[in-house]
Design a protein around this motif. Structure first.
Motif, PDB file in Angstrom:
ATOM      1  N   ALA A   1       1.710   1.533   5.735  1.00 42.98           N
ATOM      2  CA  ALA A   1       2.189   1.839   4.353  1.00 42.98           C
ATOM      3  C   ALA A   1       3.511   1.546   3.932  1.00 42.98           C
ATOM      4  O   ALA A   1       4.247   1.718   4.902  1.00 42.98           O
ATOM      5  N   ASP A   2       3.711   1.155   2.929  1.00 41.05           N
ATOM      6  CA  ASP A   2       5.366   0.893   2.414  1.00 41.05           C
ATOM      7  C   ASP A   2       5.823   2.468   2.214  1.00 41.05           C
ATOM      8  O   ASP A   2       6.931   2.235   2.690  1.00 41.05           O
ATOM      9  N   GLU A   3       5.118   3.192   1.763  1.00 43.50           N
ATOM     10  CA  GLU A   3       5.781   4.668   1.689  1.00 43.50           C
ATOM     11  C   GLU A   3       4.659   5.602   1.406  1.00 43.50           C
ATOM     12  O   GLU A   3       3.489   5.343   1.353  1.00 43.50           O
ATOM     13  N   VAL A   4       4.809   6.698   1.827  1.00 41.29           N
ATOM     14  CA  VAL A   4       4.102   8.023   1.355  1.00 41.29           C
ATOM     15  C   VAL A   4       4.809   9.095   0.659  1.00 41.29           C
ATOM     16  O   VAL A   4       5.995   9.273   0.591  1.00 41.29           O
ATOM     17  N   GLN A   5       4.088   9.305  -0.630  1.00 48.01           N
ATOM     18  CA  GLN A   5       4.603  10.268  -1.674  1.00 48.01           C
ATOM     19  C   GLN A   5       3.624  11.706  -1.559  1.00 48.01           C
ATOM     20  O   GLN A   5       2.434  11.786  -1.468  1.00 48.01           O
ATOM     21  N   ILE A   6       4.469  12.993  -1.528  1.00 48.14           N
ATOM     22  CA  ILE A   6       4.047  14.161  -1.247  1.00 48.14           C
ATOM     23  C   ILE A   6       4.410  14.451  -2.886  1.00 48.14           C
ATOM     24  O   ILE A   6       5.462  14.947  -3.074  1.00 48.14           O
ATOM     25  N   TRP A   7       3.192  14.924  -3.594  1.00 52.78           N
ATOM     26  CA  TRP A   7       3.534  15.505  -4.885  1.00 52.78           C
ATOM     27  C   TRP A   7       3.248  16.862  -5.099  1.00 52.78           C
ATOM     28  O   TRP A   7       2.086  17.281  -4.817  1.00 52.78           O
ATOM     29  N   THR A   8       4.089  17.460  -5.513  1.00 47.22           N
ATOM     30  CA  THR A   8       3.884  19.164  -5.696  1.00 47.22           C
ATOM     31  C   THR A   8       4.451  19.421  -7.031  1.00 47.22           C
ATOM     32  O   THR A   8       4.647  18.797  -7.708  1.00 47.22           O
TER      33      THR A   8
ATOM     34  N   MET B   1       0.874  -1.160  -0.115  1.00 50.42           N
ATOM     35  CA  MET B   1      -0.085   0.052  -0.232  1.00 50.42           C
ATOM     36  C   MET B   1       0.896   1.339  -0.105  1.00 50.42           C
ATOM     37  O   MET B   1       1.845   1.410   0.737  1.00 50.42           O
ATOM     38  N   LYS B   2       0.422   2.132  -0.923  1.00 46.09           N
ATOM     39  CA  LYS B   2       1.378   3.490  -1.188  1.00 46.09           C
ATOM     40  C   LYS B   2       0.345   4.463  -0.685  1.00 46.09           C
ATOM     41  O   LYS B   2      -0.830   4.379  -1.144  1.00 46.09           O
ATOM     42  N   ILE B   3       0.687   5.661  -0.269  1.00 47.61           N
ATOM     43  CA  ILE B   3      -0.143   6.829  -0.064  1.00 47.61           C
ATOM     44  C   ILE B   3       0.393   7.923  -0.612  1.00 47.61           C
ATOM     45  O   ILE B   3       1.631   8.334  -0.668  1.00 47.61           O
ATOM     46  N   LEU B   4      -0.514   8.450  -1.607  1.00 48.83           N
ATOM     47  CA  LEU B   4       0.192   9.539  -2.452  1.00 48.83           C
ATOM     48  C   LEU B   4      -0.985  10.798  -2.362  1.00 48.83           C
ATOM     49  O   LEU B   4      -2.129  10.930  -2.456  1.00 48.83           O
ATOM     50  N   LYS B   5      -0.234  11.755  -1.984  1.00 44.08           N
ATOM     51  CA  LYS B   5      -0.825  13.109  -1.636  1.00 44.08           C
ATOM     52  C   LYS B   5      -0.483  14.070  -2.835  1.00 44.08           C
ATOM     53  O   LYS B   5       0.767  14.325  -3.393  1.00 44.08           O
ATOM     54  N   PHE B   6      -1.483  14.694  -3.489  1.00 42.08           N
ATOM     55  CA  PHE B   6      -1.455  15.753  -4.546  1.00 42.08           C
ATOM     56  C   PHE B   6      -1.931  17.205  -3.965  1.00 42.08           C
ATOM     57  O   PHE B   6      -3.040  17.285  -3.818  1.00 42.08           O
TER      58      PHE B   6
END
Length: 443
Positions: free
Chosen positions: A211-218, A1-6
């Motif tokens: 989660a395996d990782e959290v990605q913060i997309w900017t 599971m990955k968490i992606l924030k946009f």
């Protein structure tokens, strides 16, 4: 599971939403996608709140009409099927009607949070349906059903996990879409994680689900070593520790909400900072791993107020400092920096909500001076105070009037206080002395 924030810029236009879709479909990993409101929408909602407070019915109507039109325009450009397009526009109109109903009610403490979180609700409603319409099956989750945060500093990770696991178990999918920023407080009233809080939403969810990782997309390719808005030639940092990232975020690095890393530190879940408009860029990885000690980055925090408390008689008396700090504690006002001399204390705050009450209480037994329009410049790096090159920082004293210096409180942080008018010259000077000079020395 990955968490992606946009963030708001990443979802701020039809073209950008298409880019987000491409990122989501670039692999088959299970994902929870946390979205902010479209760029500019939260500001519109804050303005709407002012109209609600003033009971300006005409201005409220105009403001809601602009919000409705903005989101209808997005639907018109995103959705090809006429029936679905009309259904979605009707759904947006229903949400706008809900906002109007809230606007017409008596203004309460919860009104502000209810109104400003509609931006995320509108965006995720449109984006989830757009994905489904284009073959990217997903489930839309309502963050208000699981995001329990007793206070901003104390998310109820256990409760979030319990709620989310049930919801996900009942709605199996590869992709879930949900709202950032919005939460429920200890009274289960709608609340917010403050501006920029969608980052925090993502790491709370990441911690809750291991989660395996959290990605913060900017819109920038990682956290830079200085503020690229004011300093030329900055570069993204490939690796940061949680401590380094927390210091930089607290002291003004705009790419991260100050609380972002705290939920994932103990679980050692890496946080990746990525660029929506250049997905191939390396970005920044934040974790427990120390890849390099010493100087890493500089950040600046504005809207700082300096307070000098002077007393010839009582400063060194037993209990005097406690008495001072209890005043700030009583008004829930955090202190950023503090220095002492034989007869005076200087400290800084960034929240002046209760400044008049604080000054009045302290003024009863000490002379108080308040100075506004200051900035804290923070230099950060693992074991920074053991890095010999950091001594060049103090050459700033020859060129810029420095109000305070904080050294030794943390091994990873040296902070100085300057007037805000001197912030940009200070950032540029430190960049030259700490980064450019160091690079030249290695050539």
């Amino acid at each position: 599971m990955k968490i992606l924030k946009f963030g708001g810029t990443s979802v701020g236009s039809v073209e950008n939403l298409q880019k987000v879709k491409e990122i989501l479909t670039s692999d088959q990993d299970q994902k929870i996608v946390v979205c902010s409101a479209m760029s500019g929408v939260t500001d519109q909602l804050v303005t709407l709140l002012e109209y609600i407070k003033l009971k300006d019915a005409e201005a409220i109507t105009r403001s809601l009409h602009r919000l409705e039109s903005k989101h209808h325009d997005v639907i018109d450009q995103l959705i090809e099927a006429t029936d679905l397009r009309n259904d979605l526009k009707e759904g947006v109109s229903q949400l706008i009607t809900e906002m109007l109903e809230v606007s017409n009610q008596a203004f309460e403490e919860s009104t502000e949070a209810i109104i400003v979180t509609y931006g995320e609700t509108l965006l995720t409603y449109i984006f989830s349906n757009f994905l489904n319409a284009t073959g990217v099956t997903n489930v839309l989750l309502d963050a208000k059903e699981f995001m329990y945060v007793d206070t901003v500093d104390n998310p109820n990770i256990k409760k979030v996990a319990e709620k989310l696991e049930v919801i996900i178990g009942q709605n199996p999918a590869s992709i879930y879409i949900t709202q950032g920023f919005v939460c429920k407080d200890h009274l289960e009233a709608i609340a917010t994680l403050k501006r920029g809080g969608s980052d925090y939403t993502a790491t709370i969810i990441g911690a809750a689900l291991n989660a395996d990782e959290v990605q913060i997309w900017t819109d920038i390719d990682g956290l830079h070593n200085n503020d690229p808005r004011y300093v030329e030639g900055t570069h993204p940092i490939a690796h940061l520790t949680y401590n380094e990232a927390a210091e930089l975020a607290y002291f003004g690095a705009k790419i991260l909400h100050p609380q972002t890393v705290s939920p994932v530190v103990d679980k050692d879940i890496p946080v990746l900072l990525k660029n929506t408009f250049d997905p191939a860029a390396t970005g920044t990885v934040i974790s427990n791993k120390v890849h390099k000690k010493g100087l890493k980055a500089i950040s600046a925090k504005d809207n700082i107020t300096a307070i000098k408390i002077k007393s010839n008689r009582m400063l060194m008396a037993h209990g005097y400092l406690r008495k001072i700090f209890e005043v700030f504690d009583h008004y829930k006002t955090s202190i950023d920096m503090i220095t002492t001399s034989e007869i005076a204390i200087s400290l800084t705050i960034d929240d002046t909500t209760h400044i008049e009450e604080i000054v009045k209480k302290i003024d009863a037994y000490a002379e108080v001076t308040v100075e506004e329009n200051h900035s804290i410049i923070c230099v950060v790096g693992e074991s920074l105070i053991n890095d010999k090159s950091s001594s060049r920082l103090f050459e700033i004293l020859n060129y810029i009037p420095v109000r305070m210096i904080s050294y030794g409180g943390s091994n990873n942080n040296i902070s100085i206080l300057v007037e805000t008018k001197d912030k940009i010259p200070t950032l540029r000077f430190l960049n030259e002395k700490l980064f450019e000079t160091s690079q030249a020395a290695t050539l």
